[in-house]
Scaffold this motif. Structure first.
Motif, PDB file in Angstrom:
ATOM      1  N   MET A 138       0.828  -1.214   0.000  1.00  0.00           N
ATOM      2  CA  MET A 138       0.000   0.000   0.000  1.00  0.00           C
ATOM      3  C   MET A 138       0.864   1.267   0.000  1.00  0.00           C
ATOM      4  O   MET A 138       0.507   2.283  -0.603  1.00  0.00           O
ATOM      5  CB  MET A 138      -0.942  -0.016   1.210  1.00  0.00           C
ATOM      6  N   ARG A 139       2.021   1.195   0.667  1.00  0.00           N
ATOM      7  CA  ARG A 139       2.943   2.330   0.663  1.00  0.00           C
ATOM      8  C   ARG A 139       3.482   2.565  -0.741  1.00  0.00           C
ATOM      9  O   ARG A 139       3.588   3.710  -1.206  1.00  0.00           O
ATOM     10  CB  ARG A 139       4.081   2.056   1.647  1.00  0.00           C
ATOM     11  N   LEU A 140       3.834   1.490  -1.438  1.00  0.00           N
ATOM     12  CA  LEU A 140       4.303   1.606  -2.820  1.00  0.00           C
ATOM     13  C   LEU A 140       3.200   2.165  -3.717  1.00  0.00           C
ATOM     14  O   LEU A 140       3.460   2.973  -4.612  1.00  0.00           O
ATOM     15  CB  LEU A 140       4.752   0.237  -3.337  1.00  0.00           C
ATOM     16  N   GLN A 141       1.999   1.727  -3.458  1.00  0.00           N
ATOM     17  CA  GLN A 141       0.842   2.187  -4.222  1.00  0.00           C
ATOM     18  C   GLN A 141       0.702   3.704  -4.118  1.00  0.00           C
ATOM     19  O   GLN A 141       0.478   4.392  -5.124  1.00  0.00           O
ATOM     20  CB  GLN A 141      -0.406   1.501  -3.680  1.00  0.00           C
ATOM     21  N   ASP A 142       0.871   4.239  -2.912  1.00  0.00           N
ATOM     22  CA  ASP A 142       0.727   5.678  -2.694  1.00  0.00           C
ATOM     23  C   ASP A 142       1.918   6.457  -3.242  1.00  0.00           C
ATOM     24  O   ASP A 142       1.751   7.457  -3.940  1.00  0.00           O
ATOM     25  CB  ASP A 142       0.582   5.972  -1.199  1.00  0.00           C
ATOM     26  N   THR A 143       3.122   5.990  -2.907  1.00  0.00           N
ATOM     27  CA  THR A 143       4.333   6.732  -3.278  1.00  0.00           C
ATOM     28  C   THR A 143       4.490   6.848  -4.785  1.00  0.00           C
ATOM     29  O   THR A 143       4.823   7.916  -5.315  1.00  0.00           O
ATOM     30  CB  THR A 143       5.581   6.055  -2.690  1.00  0.00           C
ATOM     31  N   TYR A 144       4.232   5.744  -5.485  1.00  0.00           N
ATOM     32  CA  TYR A 144       4.462   5.726  -6.931  1.00  0.00           C
ATOM     33  C   TYR A 144       3.176   5.831  -7.742  1.00  0.00           C
ATOM     34  O   TYR A 144       3.185   5.612  -8.954  1.00  0.00           O
ATOM     35  CB  TYR A 144       5.251   4.462  -7.312  1.00  0.00           C
ATOM     36  N   ARG A 145       2.081   6.173  -7.067  1.00  0.00           N
ATOM     37  CA  ARG A 145       0.784   6.413  -7.717  1.00  0.00           C
ATOM     38  C   ARG A 145       0.384   5.258  -8.637  1.00  0.00           C
ATOM     39  O   ARG A 145       0.138   5.446  -9.837  1.00  0.00           O
ATOM     40  CB  ARG A 145       0.818   7.735  -8.491  1.00  0.00           C
ATOM     41  N   GLY A 177      -7.308  -5.641   1.735  1.00  0.00           N
ATOM     42  CA  GLY A 177      -8.399  -4.789   2.188  1.00  0.00           C
ATOM     43  C   GLY A 177      -8.708  -5.001   3.656  1.00  0.00           C
ATOM     44  O   GLY A 177      -8.967  -4.042   4.404  1.00  0.00           O
ATOM     45  N   LYS A 178      -8.668  -6.254   4.120  1.00  0.00           N
ATOM     46  CA  LYS A 178      -8.944  -6.559   5.522  1.00  0.00           C
ATOM     47  C   LYS A 178      -7.884  -5.980   6.454  1.00  0.00           C
ATOM     48  O   LYS A 178      -8.198  -5.481   7.536  1.00  0.00           O
ATOM     49  CB  LYS A 178      -9.028  -8.075   5.738  1.00  0.00           C
ATOM     50  N   ILE A 179      -6.624  -6.054   6.025  1.00  0.00           N
ATOM     51  CA  ILE A 179      -5.539  -5.506   6.846  1.00  0.00           C
ATOM     52  C   ILE A 179      -5.683  -3.993   6.965  1.00  0.00           C
ATOM     53  O   ILE A 179      -5.490  -3.417   8.040  1.00  0.00           O
ATOM     54  CB  ILE A 179      -4.170  -5.900   6.254  1.00  0.00           C
ATOM     55  N   ALA A 180      -6.041  -3.336   5.861  1.00  0.00           N
ATOM     56  CA  ALA A 180      -6.279  -1.887   5.904  1.00  0.00           C
ATOM     57  C   ALA A 180      -7.466  -1.577   6.820  1.00  0.00           C
ATOM     58  O   ALA A 180      -7.428  -0.630   7.615  1.00  0.00           O
ATOM     59  CB  ALA A 180      -6.539  -1.354   4.496  1.00  0.00           C
ATOM     60  N   TYR A 181      -8.508  -2.390   6.734  1.00  0.00           N
ATOM     61  CA  TYR A 181      -9.715  -2.186   7.546  1.00  0.00           C
ATOM     62  C   TYR A 181      -9.400  -2.299   9.033  1.00  0.00           C
ATOM     63  O   TYR A 181      -9.920  -1.533   9.849  1.00  0.00           O
ATOM     64  CB  TYR A 181     -10.766  -3.218   7.148  1.00  0.00           C
ATOM     65  N   SER A 182      -8.523  -3.251   9.392  1.00  0.00           N
ATOM     66  CA  SER A 182      -8.177  -3.441  10.808  1.00  0.00           C
ATOM     67  C   SER A 182      -7.449  -2.235  11.380  1.00  0.00           C
ATOM     68  O   SER A 182      -7.415  -2.025  12.591  1.00  0.00           O
ATOM     69  CB  SER A 182      -7.317  -4.697  10.983  1.00  0.00           C
ATOM     70  N   ASP A 183      -6.836  -1.401  10.504  1.00  0.00           N
ATOM     71  CA  ASP A 183      -6.170  -0.167  10.921  1.00  0.00           C
ATOM     72  C   ASP A 183      -7.067   1.056  10.748  1.00  0.00           C
ATOM     73  O   ASP A 183      -6.590   2.196  10.855  1.00  0.00           O
ATOM     74  CB  ASP A 183      -4.899   0.049  10.091  1.00  0.00           C
ATOM     75  N   ALA A 184      -8.355   0.801  10.446  1.00  0.00           N
ATOM     76  CA  ALA A 184      -9.315   1.889  10.169  1.00  0.00           C
ATOM     77  C   ALA A 184      -8.841   2.734   8.982  1.00  0.00           C
ATOM     78  O   ALA A 184      -9.141   3.927   8.886  1.00  0.00           O
ATOM     79  CB  ALA A 184      -9.529   2.770  11.399  1.00  0.00           C
ATOM     80  N   ASP A 185      -8.089   2.108   8.072  1.00  0.00           N
ATOM     81  CA  ASP A 185      -7.632   2.761   6.845  1.00  0.00           C
ATOM     82  C   ASP A 185      -8.669   2.454   5.763  1.00  0.00           C
ATOM     83  O   ASP A 185      -8.496   1.554   4.942  1.00  0.00           O
ATOM     84  CB  ASP A 185      -6.250   2.216   6.470  1.00  0.00           C
ATOM     85  N   GLU A 190     -11.244   0.435   0.681  1.00  0.00           N
ATOM     86  CA  GLU A 190     -12.089   0.631  -0.501  1.00  0.00           C
ATOM     87  C   GLU A 190     -11.372   0.193  -1.775  1.00  0.00           C
ATOM     88  O   GLU A 190     -11.920  -0.561  -2.597  1.00  0.00           O
ATOM     89  CB  GLU A 190     -12.484   2.106  -0.621  1.00  0.00           C
ATOM     90  N   LEU A 191     -10.120   0.636  -1.953  1.00  0.00           N
ATOM     91  CA  LEU A 191      -9.384   0.341  -3.184  1.00  0.00           C
ATOM     92  C   LEU A 191      -9.220  -1.160  -3.394  1.00  0.00           C
ATOM     93  O   LEU A 191      -9.446  -1.672  -4.503  1.00  0.00           O
ATOM     94  CB  LEU A 191      -8.012   1.010  -3.144  1.00  0.00           C
ATOM     95  N   TRP A 192      -8.850  -1.881  -2.345  1.00  0.00           N
ATOM     96  CA  TRP A 192      -8.560  -3.302  -2.510  1.00  0.00           C
ATOM     97  C   TRP A 192      -9.810  -4.167  -2.522  1.00  0.00           C
ATOM     98  O   TRP A 192      -9.841  -5.216  -3.179  1.00  0.00           O
ATOM     99  CB  TRP A 192      -7.548  -3.765  -1.466  1.00  0.00           C
ATOM    100  N   MET A 193     -10.854  -3.736  -1.831  1.00  0.00           N
ATOM    101  CA  MET A 193     -12.117  -4.476  -1.917  1.00  0.00           C
ATOM    102  C   MET A 193     -12.738  -4.289  -3.305  1.00  0.00           C
ATOM    103  O   MET A 193     -13.337  -5.215  -3.861  1.00  0.00           O
ATOM    104  CB  MET A 193     -13.089  -4.015  -0.823  1.00  0.00           C
ATOM    105  N   GLU A 194     -12.571  -3.102  -3.874  1.00  0.00           N
ATOM    106  CA  GLU A 194     -13.068  -2.865  -5.231  1.00  0.00           C
ATOM    107  C   GLU A 194     -12.308  -3.726  -6.239  1.00  0.00           C
ATOM    108  O   GLU A 194     -12.897  -4.257  -7.183  1.00  0.00           O
ATOM    109  CB  GLU A 194     -12.933  -1.383  -5.596  1.00  0.00           C
ATOM    110  N   GLN A 195     -10.985  -3.867  -6.042  1.00  0.00           N
ATOM    111  CA  GLN A 195     -10.198  -4.710  -6.942  1.00  0.00           C
ATOM    112  C   GLN A 195     -10.622  -6.169  -6.818  1.00  0.00           C
ATOM    113  O   GLN A 195     -10.737  -6.883  -7.822  1.00  0.00           O
ATOM    114  CB  GLN A 195      -8.702  -4.572  -6.631  1.00  0.00           C
ATOM    115  N   ALA A 196     -10.871  -6.616  -5.587  1.00  0.00           N
ATOM    116  CA  ALA A 196     -11.343  -7.989  -5.377  1.00  0.00           C
ATOM    117  C   ALA A 196     -12.683  -8.199  -6.071  1.00  0.00           C
ATOM    118  O   ALA A 196     -12.924  -9.236  -6.707  1.00  0.00           O
ATOM    119  CB  ALA A 196     -11.471  -8.272  -3.881  1.00  0.00           C
TER     120      ALA A 196
END
Length: 545
Positions: A138-145, A177-185, A190-196
Motif C-alpha cells: 500500500m505504501r508503494l501504491q501511494d508513493t508511486y501512484r 483490504g482486511k488488513i487496511a480495515y483493521s487499521d481503520a484505513d 475501498e481500493l482493494w475491496m473494489e479490486q477484489a
C-alpha cells in the motif's frame, strides 16, 4: 489417517505463527532463505503425495480384483464355495488378507512430511510479517501512484519480464483490504475491496463470496463520507442476500442520512454550496493520507517518482565529471577515481567504481547472518526502537574481522581525506518489501545534545554511502529540503558533509531512502565524526561554511 485429516494438519502447520517477531519483510536478503525453505517443503510434500498415490494404487488393484471375483462368486454362491480351493481362499482372505488391507489403509504416510514441516515452521514468517508486507504494498501504491490493477497484475515499472510472477487472486486483494480495515484505513480498504470485486465480476473463482466483499466495501465508503455510493453497494449486497441483517440496518440508516443531507443542501445558498464543494475537494485531495503525515511527504514522494527536482539548467552547467587524485594522493596519481557532481548545495559527490563485485559479495556474505531490524533513536527517551518509517535490516562490520572491510575503510579515508579511526563501524543495510527510510538527519541536532555522547567522538561530520546493488525501480536517495535525488548505481558511493566547517548542522542535508518498488537494495555506509578531523577539515567562524 484419512487424506482430509492430513490436509487439516498441513493447514494448521502452515498457518502456525511464532510469538517471536522475525521481521522477515524488512530484508529481501533474508527473505531469500524462505524460498529455499519452501522449496524443501514442496519436495517433502511431493514425496508424501507419491507415497499416498502408491498406497491408493495398491488398494485400487485389490478392490478391482475382488470386484471381479465377488461378482462371479455371488452368481452361484453354493457352486462357487463347493470348490474347496475357493472356500479355502475365502477363509484366508477374510482372516488374513482383509486385515493386511486394513493395515495398509490405516498406515500414515505423512510422518516424514509432518516431521520436516514441524522443524521448518519455526523459521516461518508470522502475522506481523504478513501485515508488514501488505502495508508495504500500500505504501508503494501511494508513493508511486499505482492503481490496484497494476499491482494485482504484477506489471510494475522496472519488472524483469523473465522473472516469474503470479498475479494476485481475489483472496490476496481481499486480505489487503482486511488488513487496511483493521487499521481503520478505509481509503485502502475501498481500493482493494473494489479490486477484489472487479476480479470476482470478471469470472475469477474464489472462496471469498461477493456478499462479504460488498459488506466491507459499502462500510469503508460510508466512513469516507460518500453516502450515495455506500447506499448503492448496500443495495447490490441485498439483491444477493436479502436477509443480511447488518446490510438491512445500514440501508435504512444510509437512506435517512442521505435524505437529511439532501434537505440541508437544498436549503443552502450559493455561497454555502461553493464552500461545501471546496471542502469536498479538499477532503478528496487529502484522501488516503496517513495519520503520521510528514510536512514534506508530498515533496518526498514526488522526488521518489523523479518529479519536482530543483536543478536549473544554469546550475546543471556547473556540474562536472572528473578524475580525482585527492591532492596527489600516492594511490591515486596513476589511478585516479571517477568523481561526479550530483548536487551543488549541499555538495553531493558520487565516486564511481569504488567497490568491485567480489568485494560487494564478500561484504554481503559477512553481513547477511547478522542482519537485524534497523532501529531509530527515540528523540524523547533516547531508546533504540523499530519504526514503521524505517523498513530495512542492518549489520555492523568491524575492520579487524576481514581484510575486505579494512580495505574499504582505508579507501574511504584516502578518498575523503577524513580520519576513519573515529568513525562508526561500516554499516550494511538491506531493504525489504517496499523498504524505505523516511526523511531524517544523519547528524545530532541542538535538541539532541546526547545523540552520540556514548561514542565520545563528537557529531557526525560526514556521510559516505555505498550502493551495493542496482535497483530497477525506486530506491532513490532524496534530499527533501533542496529537491535533489540520487539514484542507486552498483559499486558507486556518494559523499556529503552533514556539518558546516563551523560545526553547525547543515539542515539542507535532510534526506530519505525512497521505497524500493522492484529489486533488492543493498547499501553500506560510514559515518565520520568530528574528533580526529581537527587538522583535516579546519573550523571556521562562519556558520554557513
Amino acid at each position: 489417517m484419512e487424506l482430509r485429516v492430513v490436509c487439516c494438519v498441513l493447514l494448521t502447520c502452515l498457518f502456525y505463527t511464532s510469538s517471536a517477531d522475525k521481521d522477515f519483510f524488512t530484508s529481501i536478503g533474508q527473505m531469500t532463505d524462505l524460498l529455499y525453505t519452501e522449496k524443501d517443503l514442496v519436495t517433502s510434500l511431493k514425496d508424501y503425495i507419491r507415497a499416498e498415490e502408491d498406497k491408493l494404487e495398491q488398494v485400487k488393484k485389490w478392490a478391482e480384483k475382488l470386484d471381479v471375483l465377488s461378482a462371479t462368486a455371488t452368481q452361484d454362491p453354493e457352486g462357487f464355495l463347493g470348490h474347496p480351493v475357493n472356500a479355502f481362499k475365502l477363509m484366508k482372505r477374510l482372516n488374513t488378507e482383509w486385515g493386511e488391507l486394513e493395515s495398509l489403509v490405516l498406515k500414515d504416510m505423512s510422518d516424514g512430511f509432518i516431521s520436516n514441516l514441524t522443524i521448518q515452521r519455526q523459521y516461518f514468517p508470522n502475522d506481523d510479517d504478513q501485515t508488514g508486507a501488505a502495508k508495504a504494498l500500500m505504501r508503494l501504491q501511494d508513493t508511486y501512484r499505482l492503481d490496484t490493477h497494476t499491482i494485482s497484475s504484477g506489471e510494475l515499472p522496472g519488472t524483469n519480464k523473465d522473472v516469474a510472477m503470479s498475479p494476485m487472486t481475489v483472496e490476496d486483494c481481499f486480505e489487503l483490504g482486511k488488513i487496511a480495515y483493521s487499521d481503520a484505513d478505509y481509503y485502502h480498504t475501498e481500493l482493494w475491496m473494489e479490486q477484489a470485486l472487479k476480479q470476482l465480476d470478471g469470472g475469477e473463482e474464489s472462496s471469498v463470496d461477493m456478499v462479504t466483499i460488498l459488506d466491507y466495501l459499502s462500510y469503508s465508503i460510508y466512513q469516507q463520507g460518500e453516502l450515495e455510493r455506500a447506499l448503492d453497494y448496500t443495495k447490490r449486497l441485498l439483491k444477493l442476500d436479502s436477509a443480511h441483517q447488518r446490510a438491512n440496518g445500514n440501508l435504512k440508516y444510509f437512506e435517512y442520512q442521505l435524505a437529511k443531507q439532501n434537505k440541508v443542501e437544498a436549503a443552502e445558498g450559493q455561497k454555502e454550496k461553493e464552500t461545501r464543494e471546496r471542502e469536498k475537494r479538499e477532503a478528496s485531495d487529502k484522501k488516503g493520507r496517513p495519520a503520521d503525515y510528514l510536512p514534506e511527504r508530498r515533496k518526498y514522494e514526488e522526488l521518489c517518482r523523479g518529479e519536482g527536482i530543483k536543478m536549473t539548467l544554469r546550475r546543471q552547467s556547473r556540474m562536472f565529471c572528473r578524475y580525482s587524485d585527492n591532492n596527489r594522493h600516492p594511490l591515486y596519481v596513476l589511478g585516479p577515481v571517477k568523481q561526479e557532481d550530483e548536487w551543488d548545495r549541499p555538495r553531493i559527490i558520487r565516486y564511481h567504481d569504488i567497490l568491485s563485485n567480489s568485494e560487494i559479495e564478500k561484504v554481503k556474505e559477512l553481513a547477511k547472518p547478522r542482519l537485524r531490524r534497523a532501529t531509530i533513536s527515540n528523540p524523547i527517551t533516547g531508546v533504540l526502537e523499530t519504526a514503521h518509517y524505517r523498513i530495512s535490516k542492518s549489520a555492523w562490520l568491524t575492520a579487524y574481522e576481514d581484510p575486505v572491510v579494512d580495505k574499504i575503510n582505508q579507501r574511504i579515508e584516502d578518498i575523503t581525506g577524513l580520519n576513519v579511526k573515529t568513525a562508526e563501524e561500516l554499516q550494511v543495510a538491506n531493504y525489504g518489501v517496499g523498504g524505505q527510510y523516511e526523511p531524517h538527519f544523519d547528524f545530532g541536532r541542538k535538541d539532541e545534545p546526547d545523540a552520540f555522547k556514548e561514542l565520545g567522538t563528537g557529531n557526525r561530520i560526514a556521510t559516505w554511502l555505498i550502493y551495493m546493488s542496482d535497483v530497477p525501480s525506486g530506491g532513490a536517495t532524496v534530499f527533501t529540503d533542496v529537491g535533489a535525488a540520487v539514484w542507486p548505481k552498483k559499486g558507486s558511493a556518494v559523499f556529503w558533509y552533514n556539518l558546516f566547517a563551523s560545526g553547525e548542522g547543515d539542515y539542507s542535508t535532510r534526506h530519505a531512502a525512497c521505497p524500493v518498488l522492484v529489486g533488492n537494495k543493498w547499501v553500506s555506509n560510514k559515518w565520520m565524526h568530528e574528533r580526529g578531523q581537527e587538522f583535516r577539515r579546519r573550523c571556521t567562524l562562519n556558520e554557513s561554511e
